[in-house]
Scaffold this motif. Structure first.
Motif, PDB file in Angstrom:
ATOM      1  N   ARG A  48     -10.525  45.553  14.746  1.00 56.24           N
ATOM      2  CA  ARG A  48      -9.856  44.583  15.591  1.00 56.24           C
ATOM      3  C   ARG A  48     -10.865  43.766  16.098  1.00 56.24           C
ATOM      4  NH1 ARG A  48      -4.205  46.356  18.240  1.00 56.24           N
ATOM      5  NH2 ARG A  48      -4.382  44.007  18.720  1.00 56.24           N
ATOM      6  N   ILE A  49     -11.125  42.552  15.840  1.00 54.98           N
ATOM      7  CA  ILE A  49     -12.355  41.743  16.350  1.00 54.98           C
ATOM      8  C   ILE A  49     -11.938  40.555  17.160  1.00 54.98           C
ATOM      9  CG2 ILE A  49     -13.323  41.898  13.754  1.00 54.98           C
ATOM     10  CD1 ILE A  49     -12.499  39.149  13.578  1.00 54.98           C
ATOM     11  N   GLY A  50     -10.691  40.639  17.775  1.00 57.02           N
ATOM     12  CA  GLY A  50     -10.245  39.876  19.001  1.00 57.02           C
ATOM     13  C   GLY A  50      -9.898  38.557  18.527  1.00 57.02           C
ATOM     14  N   VAL A  51     -10.227  37.659  19.517  1.00 55.40           N
ATOM     15  CA  VAL A  51     -10.137  36.034  19.433  1.00 55.40           C
ATOM     16  C   VAL A  51     -11.118  35.539  18.729  1.00 55.40           C
ATOM     17  CG1 VAL A  51      -9.392  33.941  20.747  1.00 55.40           C
ATOM     18  CG2 VAL A  51      -8.676  36.054  21.615  1.00 55.40           C
ATOM     19  N   VAL A  52     -10.782  35.057  17.576  1.00 54.30           N
ATOM     20  CA  VAL A  52     -11.860  34.426  16.669  1.00 54.30           C
ATOM     21  C   VAL A  52     -11.268  33.277  15.916  1.00 54.30           C
ATOM     22  CG1 VAL A  52     -13.535  34.894  14.697  1.00 54.30           C
ATOM     23  CG2 VAL A  52     -13.187  36.841  16.333  1.00 54.30           C
ATOM     24  N   PRO A  53     -11.893  32.209  15.878  1.00 54.12           N
ATOM     25  CA  PRO A  53     -11.479  30.979  14.939  1.00 54.12           C
ATOM     26  C   PRO A  53     -11.358  31.481  13.620  1.00 54.12           C
ATOM     27  CG  PRO A  53     -13.280  30.256  16.173  1.00 54.12           C
ATOM     28  CD  PRO A  53     -13.308  31.834  16.397  1.00 54.12           C
ATOM     29  N   THR A  54     -10.428  30.890  12.803  1.00 52.28           N
ATOM     30  CA  THR A  54     -10.270  31.295  11.391  1.00 52.28           C
ATOM     31  C   THR A  54     -11.492  31.355  10.605  1.00 52.28           C
ATOM     32  OG1 THR A  54      -7.596  30.620  11.157  1.00 52.28           O
ATOM     33  CG2 THR A  54      -9.044  30.637   9.096  1.00 52.28           C
ATOM     34  N   PRO A  55     -12.357  30.351  10.710  1.00 59.05           N
ATOM     35  CA  PRO A  55     -13.464  30.329   9.969  1.00 59.05           C
ATOM     36  C   PRO A  55     -14.386  31.571  10.320  1.00 59.05           C
ATOM     37  CG  PRO A  55     -13.619  28.437  11.461  1.00 59.05           C
ATOM     38  CD  PRO A  55     -12.249  29.048  11.571  1.00 59.05           C
ATOM     39  N   GLY A  56     -14.349  32.002  11.540  1.00 58.70           N
ATOM     40  CA  GLY A  56     -15.043  33.249  11.737  1.00 58.70           C
ATOM     41  C   GLY A  56     -14.451  34.566  11.308  1.00 58.70           C
TER      42      GLY A  56
ATOM     43  N   ARG B  61     -10.171  22.939  11.720  1.00 57.07           N
ATOM     44  CA  ARG B  61     -10.008  21.676  11.685  1.00 57.07           C
ATOM     45  C   ARG B  61     -11.006  20.712  12.557  1.00 57.07           C
ATOM     46  NH1 ARG B  61      -3.707  20.762  11.683  1.00 57.07           N
ATOM     47  NH2 ARG B  61      -4.252  18.506  12.171  1.00 57.07           N
ATOM     48  N   ALA B  62     -11.305  19.529  12.342  1.00 55.68           N
ATOM     49  CA  ALA B  62     -12.403  18.897  13.338  1.00 55.68           C
ATOM     50  C   ALA B  62     -11.769  17.545  13.098  1.00 55.68           C
ATOM     51  CB  ALA B  62     -13.904  18.968  12.902  1.00 55.68           C
TER      52      ALA B  62
ATOM     53  N   ASN C 157      -6.079  15.518   7.870  1.00 56.38           N
ATOM     54  CA  ASN C 157      -5.838  16.203   9.012  1.00 56.38           C
ATOM     55  C   ASN C 157      -7.099  16.807   9.711  1.00 56.38           C
ATOM     56  OD1 ASN C 157      -5.934  18.499   7.624  1.00 56.38           O
ATOM     57  ND2 ASN C 157      -3.972  19.282   7.806  1.00 56.38           N
ATOM     58  N   GLY C 158      -7.971  16.580   9.201  1.00 55.75           N
ATOM     59  CA  GLY C 158      -9.378  17.273   9.936  1.00 55.75           C
ATOM     60  C   GLY C 158      -9.651  18.546   9.279  1.00 55.75           C
ATOM     61  N   GLY C 159      -8.984  18.941   8.056  1.00 57.41           N
ATOM     62  CA  GLY C 159      -9.224  20.148   7.442  1.00 57.41           C
ATOM     63  C   GLY C 159     -10.221  19.798   6.138  1.00 57.41           C
ATOM     64  N   VAL C 160     -11.330  19.960   6.237  1.00 60.90           N
ATOM     65  CA  VAL C 160     -12.413  19.859   5.302  1.00 60.90           C
ATOM     66  C   VAL C 160     -12.936  21.013   4.678  1.00 60.90           C
ATOM     67  CG1 VAL C 160     -14.215  18.473   4.728  1.00 60.90           C
ATOM     68  CG2 VAL C 160     -12.531  17.439   6.197  1.00 60.90           C
ATOM     69  N   PHE C 161     -13.136  21.068   3.583  1.00 57.77           N
ATOM     70  CA  PHE C 161     -13.862  22.179   2.776  1.00 57.77           C
ATOM     71  C   PHE C 161     -15.246  21.666   2.372  1.00 57.77           C
ATOM     72  CE2 PHE C 161      -9.346  22.995   2.441  1.00 57.77           C
ATOM     73  CZ  PHE C 161      -9.165  24.378   2.344  1.00 57.77           C
ATOM     74  N   PHE C 162     -16.070  22.319   2.534  1.00 55.38           N
ATOM     75  CA  PHE C 162     -17.522  22.434   1.909  1.00 55.38           C
ATOM     76  C   PHE C 162     -17.685  23.825   1.103  1.00 55.38           C
ATOM     77  CE2 PHE C 162     -18.038  19.316   5.105  1.00 55.38           C
ATOM     78  CZ  PHE C 162     -18.749  18.378   4.389  1.00 55.38           C
TER      79      PHE C 162
ATOM     80  N   GLY D   6     -13.454  27.650   2.769  1.00 56.05           N
ATOM     81  CA  GLY D   6     -12.479  27.614   3.784  1.00 56.05           C
ATOM     82  C   GLY D   6     -12.705  26.525   4.876  1.00 56.05           C
ATOM     83  N   ARG D   7     -11.757  26.054   5.562  1.00 63.34           N
ATOM     84  CA  ARG D   7     -12.045  25.239   6.522  1.00 63.34           C
ATOM     85  C   ARG D   7     -12.668  25.560   7.684  1.00 63.34           C
ATOM     86  NH1 ARG D   7      -6.108  22.374   6.540  1.00 63.34           N
ATOM     87  NH2 ARG D   7      -5.580  24.384   7.964  1.00 63.34           N
ATOM     88  N   ASP D   8     -13.501  24.871   8.205  1.00 61.00           N
ATOM     89  CA  ASP D   8     -14.304  25.317   9.305  1.00 61.00           C
ATOM     90  C   ASP D   8     -14.581  24.050  10.224  1.00 61.00           C
ATOM     91  OD1 ASP D   8     -16.586  26.195  10.913  1.00 61.00           O
ATOM     92  OD2 ASP D   8     -17.191  27.348   9.570  1.00 61.00           O
ATOM     93  N   GLY D   9     -13.917  24.300  11.420  1.00 55.04           N
ATOM     94  CA  GLY D   9     -14.124  22.875  12.425  1.00 55.04           C
ATOM     95  C   GLY D   9     -15.453  22.698  12.727  1.00 55.04           C
ATOM     96  N   ALA D  10     -15.990  23.731  12.955  1.00 59.16           N
ATOM     97  CA  ALA D  10     -17.497  23.695  13.973  1.00 59.16           C
ATOM     98  C   ALA D  10     -18.638  23.197  12.723  1.00 59.16           C
ATOM     99  CB  ALA D  10     -17.826  24.973  14.437  1.00 59.16           C
TER     100      ALA D  10
END
Length: 459
Positions: free
Chosen positions: A68-76, A242-243, A325-330, A336-340
């Motif tokens: 259980r890793i808690g509150v984490v962004p999807t890319p995290g 997203r960003a 929509n700001g969801g970009v993949f590299f 995966g999409r990573d806003g940061a």
């Protein structure tokens, strides 16, 4: 699929999304994965703990131990899965309003499941076929700290920190009270930027704005950019994959425009990029100019991921992909999409060109885009709306593409109508060089679809 839309499963808490359903999805995923350990994470929503507990119980019931890793962004979450070689159940409704929650499933490679993999899980849920563990085989849970810190350090190491720092940028950050509030402000400070923030306290009520980073929700960020004389504003959705950007004048940059600008910097001759059926002509123009190719998929991250993986398996280089929509993949960094990370790549672009945001995106901003949504209450209304959309499309004097819904290409403009994969809505998109042309195309489709819905309501 019945249960999973364009990016996992979502619904209104206590109505279409319940603890029982979340438990069953976890049991099904755990059965399909047959993994000794599975990760559970969540975003900031008020119901997050409720559903994370349900998911953890479901996984334990089929014999999986739980990190259980808690509150984490999807890319995290994706970072942790890749690092540890573990799959994950992420409790998040991404950009949906506060009353929603949902689930995304991530593989042990740190990639959201493909369409086929989601279908395997869905079949188990619908059939209620779970391989429950005996009393002495149920899983245990442990809490893991520091995932956000480690994820941010990994992303920092993958971008040009020196160039960004040398650009001496002032960045306004709006995480929208979501999981990005725990990462992005400090992340951009570590890049050497001066950072000011708004809506940066994690709060599942989303008091400052709704989670979706669309122009009508970004007034606070636009005002902050102007008040702080910031060089750029960066906004996330609820799970920070997203960003969306705001230029130095305090004007929102359309996500299609920023995607085109990033793609122009990333694509070389012979490369491919992948985008959804609602792709803008902006990206089409960039692809043509670069001598690259464009692959279209149905809307949604899982569809884009599936096609990227297929192309890479064929030996095709896909340096960038995504949606407007700001969801970009590299994909060379992570599939995966990573806003940061996308925010940092945009800062690299500013540093490289030494120009303000408005100048950097100007070559890709020549189109006007209109987006409309029509709600429906039941399947009968949806069927009537899609029937009207199909009739409109068949009768139109335009080239028809049915990759996802009905896309009509008129040569000088296009319009797309499709059902949302995350909400009970039908989406209408239109684009043209002149706003009046885009408005007229969208209005014609909206009128036809709305009339069919209203007739179904009164039947």
């Amino acid at each position: 699929m019945q249960l999973f839309g364009s990016s996992g499963a979502r619904g209104v808490v206590g109505e279409t999304f319940t603890p029982e359903f979340a438990t069953q999805v976890a049991q099904a995923a755990g059965t399909v994965w047959d993994a000794d350990r599975v990760v559970v994470a969540r975003d900031t929503r008020t119901s997050g703990d409720l559903f994370a507990n349900a998911v953890a119980s479901g996984l334990a019931s089929v014999g999986s131990d739980v990190d259980r890793i808690g509150v984490v962004p999807t890319p995290g979450v994706a970072y942790y899965c890749e690092r540890e070689g573990l799959p994950a159940v992420h409790v998040t409704a991404s950009h949906n309003p506060p009353a929603y929650n949902g689930i995304k499933l991530v593989s042990d490679e740190g990639v959201e499941l493909t369409v086929g993999e989601y279908e395997r899980v869905e079949q188990r849920v619908l059939a209620e076929e779970f391989e429950l563990a005996p009393w002495d085989g149920v899983g245990d849970a442990r809490r893991v700290e520091g995932v956000n810190r480690d994820y941010a350090a990994d992303a920092l190491a993958a971008v040009d920190r020196e160039a960004i720092a040398d650009a001496d940028l002032r960045v306004a950050v709006d995480p929208g009270h979501g999981a990005g509030a725990l990462v992005s402000p400090d992340f951009f400070r570590e890049l050497g930027c001066e950072v000011v923030t708004v809506n940066a306290n994690p709060d599942g009520h989303f008091p400052g704005r709704d989670p979706e980073p669309v122009p009508e929700n970004l007034g606070d960020l636009c005002r902050l950019v102007r008040a702080a004389d910031a060089d750029v504003g960066i906004a996330h959705d609820g799970d920070a994959d997203r960003a969306i950007f705001v230029d130095e004048r305090g004007d929102v940059v359309d996500g299609e425009t920023s995607l085109a600008a990033l793609a122009a910097a990333a694509l070389d001759p012979g490369d491919a990029t992948v985008a959804a059926a609602n792709v803008s002509q902006r990206l089409v123009d960039v692809v043509d100019e670069a001598g690259a190719s464009l692959e279209l998929t149905p809307v949604g991250s899982m569809n884009i991921i599936t096609r990227i993986r297929e192309l890479r398996h064929e030996g095709v280089d896909v340096p960038i992909a995504g949606e407007g929509n700001g969801g970009v993949f590299f994909p060379d960094y992570r599939l995966g999409r990573d806003g940061a990370y996308v925010g940092a790549k945009f800062l690299e672009l500013l540093a490289d060109q030494g120009a303000p945001v408005s100048d950097v995106v100007a070559p890709y901003a020549a189109y006007e885009t209109v987006r409309e949504s029509l709600s429906y209450d039941d399947e009968a209304e949806l069927d009537a709306m899609l029937g009207a959309a199909e009739q409109f499309a068949r009768e139109a004097d335009a080239e028809l593409d049915t990759t996802d819904g009905f896309r009509l290409d008129y040569g000088d403009a296009w319009v797309l109508v499709r059902p949302s994969g995350t909400e009970p809505k039908v989406r209408v998109y239109a684009e043209a060089r002149e706003r009046s042309r885009a408005d007229s195309l969208a209005t014609a489709v909206v009128d036809a679809v709305a009339a069919a819905r209203d007739a179904a309501q009164n039947a």
